[in-house]
Structures are given as C-alpha cells and as structure tokens.
Design an enzyme around this catalytic site. Structure first.
Site, PDB file in Angstrom:
ATOM      1  N   TYR A 135       0.654  -1.161   0.000  1.00  0.00           N
ATOM      2  CA  TYR A 135       0.022  -0.023  -0.071  1.00  0.00           C
ATOM      3  C   TYR A 135       0.731   1.260  -0.075  1.00  0.00           C
ATOM      4  CZ  TYR A 135      -3.882  -3.146   1.441  1.00  0.00           C
ATOM      5  OH  TYR A 135      -4.861  -4.322   1.704  1.00  0.00           O
ATOM      6  N   LYS A 186       5.137 -14.228   1.851  1.00  0.00           N
ATOM      7  CA  LYS A 186       5.291 -15.081   0.399  1.00  0.00           C
ATOM      8  C   LYS A 186       6.201 -15.164  -0.371  1.00  0.00           C
ATOM      9  CE  LYS A 186       2.461 -17.093  -2.240  1.00  0.00           C
ATOM     10  NZ  LYS A 186       1.960 -18.460  -2.138  1.00  0.00           N
ATOM     11  N   ASP A 219      -0.873 -18.269   2.325  1.00  0.00           N
ATOM     12  CA  ASP A 219      -1.901 -18.939   2.025  1.00  0.00           C
ATOM     13  C   ASP A 219      -2.075 -19.857   2.996  1.00  0.00           C
ATOM     14  OD1 ASP A 219       0.450 -19.531   1.082  1.00  0.00           O
ATOM     15  OD2 ASP A 219      -0.082 -20.295  -1.169  1.00  0.00           O
ATOM     16  N   ASP A 243      -3.993  -7.201   6.326  1.00  0.00           N
ATOM     17  CA  ASP A 243      -5.261  -6.635   6.014  1.00  0.00           C
ATOM     18  C   ASP A 243      -6.355  -7.783   5.837  1.00  0.00           C
ATOM     19  OD1 ASP A 243      -7.519  -5.015   5.293  1.00  0.00           O
ATOM     20  OD2 ASP A 243      -6.695  -4.211   3.709  1.00  0.00           O
ATOM     21  N   ASP A 247      -9.522  -9.636   8.557  1.00  0.00           N
ATOM     22  CA  ASP A 247     -10.793  -9.598   8.521  1.00  0.00           C
ATOM     23  C   ASP A 247     -11.264 -11.166   8.679  1.00  0.00           C
ATOM     24  OD1 ASP A 247     -10.996  -6.918   7.873  1.00  0.00           O
ATOM     25  OD2 ASP A 247     -12.445  -7.516   6.160  1.00  0.00           O
TER      26      ASP A 247
END
Ligand code: NAD
Ligand code: MN
Length: 350
Positions: A135, A186, A219, A243, A247
C-alpha cells in the site's frame, strides 16, 4: 483534572453511529475514573469531499497533530470510488503521522459464538505493517484506454520500515503469555521484497531469545487460522496480508463488528489513531443496528495508549459482561440494537 484532547472523525456510513456511541461510553467512563476527555469533532467525510473537493481541509493535518489521539469511524461512500476515499482521508493520516504499527487483537468474547469448532482457543494479536509494502502508493498507469494500457502497483519494502515493524512485533510478543510470534510471508513467489522481509525478521529474532517463532506462507496461514487456532499467538504480516488475515480473524472471532485496531506511532512523535477495522457498512447504515463493540474495544486500546490502563481494563470488563449476558446485535445473532448495547455497556461500567 487530567484532560486528554481527542479528535473524533466519524467519517461515513455507520461511523456516524458507532463513534457517537463510543464517545458516550468514554465520557461515562472518564467521569467514573476521574479524568476528562475533550472531544473535538471533525466533519471530514465523503459528504465534505463531494461538497468541497477535499476530505481534509487545508491545514487540517497540522491541526490534527496537536491532539493526544484520534478516534476514527470509517470512510467510504457509494458515490466516491474507494481508492479516492481511502487515499483522501485514512491513508494521509496513517502515513502522514507515521502510524506504522497497526495492532489488531482478535479474541472470542464470552457469550459469542465462533464459527470454529475450537473457537475458545482463538486469542491472537495481528501486527500489520502500516506504512509501506503493497500500500505504498508506488506505481502508475499509462496508455489509458488503449489496448496497450499498463498499470503497475509496486510493493515497497525498506530496511528501516521492515526492521521497525518486526522489532515492534517481537516486543509485543514478548509481553504476552505464550511469547510466540508467527512471521507471515510470501517469499516463495515474491523473491525481492518478501525475501528482505524474511531476512530482517531472522536478524531481529536474534535479539529476542525469549520469544519462540515460526514462519508461515500467507496462503497456508489461512488454513492454519481455521484448523489450528491454538497454534497461533502473535502474528506479523505485511500491509496487504495482514489486512486480509485480520478480516478473517474478525469473522472467526464472531463478527467484523467486534474487531478493533490501533494505528500506532510508537515513538509518539504524532498522535495515534484508533478505529474499528470495519468500513462504512452500506447495507446497515441508518438502521441503528451497527455493532458498537469494535468501537468500544478500540476505545479501550486508546485509553491504554493514553496511560489510563485501569480505565481501559474496566471498559473491557464491561464489554465482556455485556456479551456474556447475551446483549448482542444481529451480526452476532442477537436481537438488540446499537442503543441497547451502548446502554448495557454503560450500566456494566459500575
Ligand atoms: P464493511 O466493513 O463496511 O462491511 C462488510 C460487512 O460487515 C457488511 O455486511 C457489514 O454490514 C458488516 N459489518 C461491518 N461492520 C459492522 C458492524 N459494526 N456491525 C454489524 N455489521 C457490520 O466492508 P465493505 O463492505 O468491504 O466496505 C464498505 C465501504 O467501507 C467501502 O467504501 C470500503 O472502502 C470502506 N471501508 C473503509 C474502511 C476504513 O475506513 N478503515 C475499512 C474497510 C472498508
Ligand atoms: Mn481492511
């Protein structure tokens, strides 16, 4: 009497329902604890943007800097593209005030049903890098509308940015009972930025021999969160990864409506910002049924940051007493509205 100056920015949608509820609870609590909170209200919102062309008026950030903390609702409206609203209001504050450590606790509160079989084991803190990564805003678009159109979105990982968030995460993990930290990455597919992300983690880990750690690809982390919640304690992840994972953590702990977050500037050069992790929630705006608990929980984090640990703990106890009693909004399977939950938490402060 000690007085804290708080900037209140309800923003859009249910931000205008949960922030007033939060202020009401905070004022009741402050009166009992013997300190004062001086709230100043800011109308920075999509409505303001549509009327004046700016979310934040000229000189606004300079003014905001003078507060002890920022109490933020949500930003996002059907009439404004989400990238305009997010970059118009929330990110200029997070980035401008170097709130690089985004702390996101997740826990199954008493009386709340987790969708997990082993929900009681869920007690996590996710630490999100909040200033760079995916971001950073770096990138561009050329040949607009043409067949050869190109857009790039560059992740930016700096040694300074990565080291400070890992250090913050180890410090936080060290203060928790399990003293365990999971590095989310990752670096198998993303071989530059994410490899630096991992390497600096391994360097910083040497300074924290008392903290056990492991590493998980993002993942695989989603499946571990669902299937082995007890194996997780503290988590550090990049801006995008955290992020998404937070959630998921919110849903696994019962609802997005209870999940809080603190955007911290640990050096306290600038005020930190406290907000529920949810957004404007268009589907329930104006119905009076938004869950205010995420906002109350983040209010507790704000008090902790301000140095009012006893008041923070008292508010958390009140929240847990109310969930245990079953005074819940529809997102948690209850039949109560924002007003009823707010009243119940105020009563439970005694
Ligand atoms: P959202 O969080 O607004 O809503 C997702 C779902 O969760 C909806 O069904 C909503 O009703 C429910 N929900 C969220 N908070 C709730 C609460 N307190 N009580 C009960 N139910 C709740 O996410 P979205 O739909 O992806 O985004 C809507 C808008 O909000 C978009 O414009 C988005 O950009 C913005 N947004 C802003 C922030 C922020 O300001 N920090 C965060 C996320 C999304
Ligand atoms: Mn989010």
């Amino acid at each position: 009497m000690k007085t804290y100056r708080i900037a209140a920015i309800p923003g859009d949608g249910i931000g205008n329902e949960v922030i007033p509820a939060g202020i009401e609870v905070l004022e009741a609590l402050a009166a009992k604890q013997g300190f004062a909170l001086a709230f100043e209200h800011f109308d920075w919102s999509s409505k303001r943007y549509l009327e004046t062309g700016a979310y934040i008026p000229e000189g606004g950030l300079e003014k905001l800097k003078t507060f002890d903390a920022i109490f933020f609702g949500a930003v996002g409206a059907a009439e404004v593209p989400d990238h305009i609203s997010l970059w118009g209001l929330r990110l200029p504050i997070c980035q401008g005030f170097d709130q690089y450590a985004n702390v996101r606790p997740a826990r199954v509160l008493p009386g709340v049903q987790s969708p997990l079989r082993d929900g009681a084991a869920l007690d996590w803190v996710i630490i999100r890098e909040n200033s760079e990564g995916e971001y950073s805003g770096s990138g561009g678009r050329v040949h607009r509308g043409l067949p050869e159109e190109v857009a790039t979105e560059t992740s930016v990982f700096t040694r300074r940015g990565v080291e400070r968030i890992h250090r913050f995460a180890f410090e936080l993990a060290r203060g928790r009972a399990k003293k365990h930290l999971t590095l989310v990455t990752k670096s198998n597919a993303q071989r530059h930025g994410m490899v630096l992300w991992d390497e600096i983690f391994f360097e910083v880990a040497k300074d924290y021999p008392g903290v056990r750690w492991d590493r998980e690809l993002v993942d695989a982390m989603t499946t571990r969160m669902v299937l082995k919640p007890a194996s997780i304690d503290t988590v550090v992840a990049s801006n995008l990864h955290a992020d998404i994972l937070s959630d998921l953590a919110a849903a696994l702990s019962g609802s997005l409506g209870i999940a809080p977050t603190a955007n911290l500037n640990p050096e306290r050069t600038f005020p930190s910002m406290f907000e529920p992790i949810h957004g404007s929630a268009f589907d329930i705006t104006g119905k009076g049924i938004a869950n205010p608990l995420a906002t109350f929980w983040t209010a507790s984090m704000m008090l902790e940051h301000l140095g009012e640990a006893r008041a923070a703990a008292r508010l958390m106890q009140a929240i847990e007493a109310v969930t245990a009693e079953g005074v819940l909004t529809p997102d948690l399977g209850g039949v109560h509205d924002t007003r009823a939950v707010t009243n119940a938490v105020k009563r439970a402060l005694d």
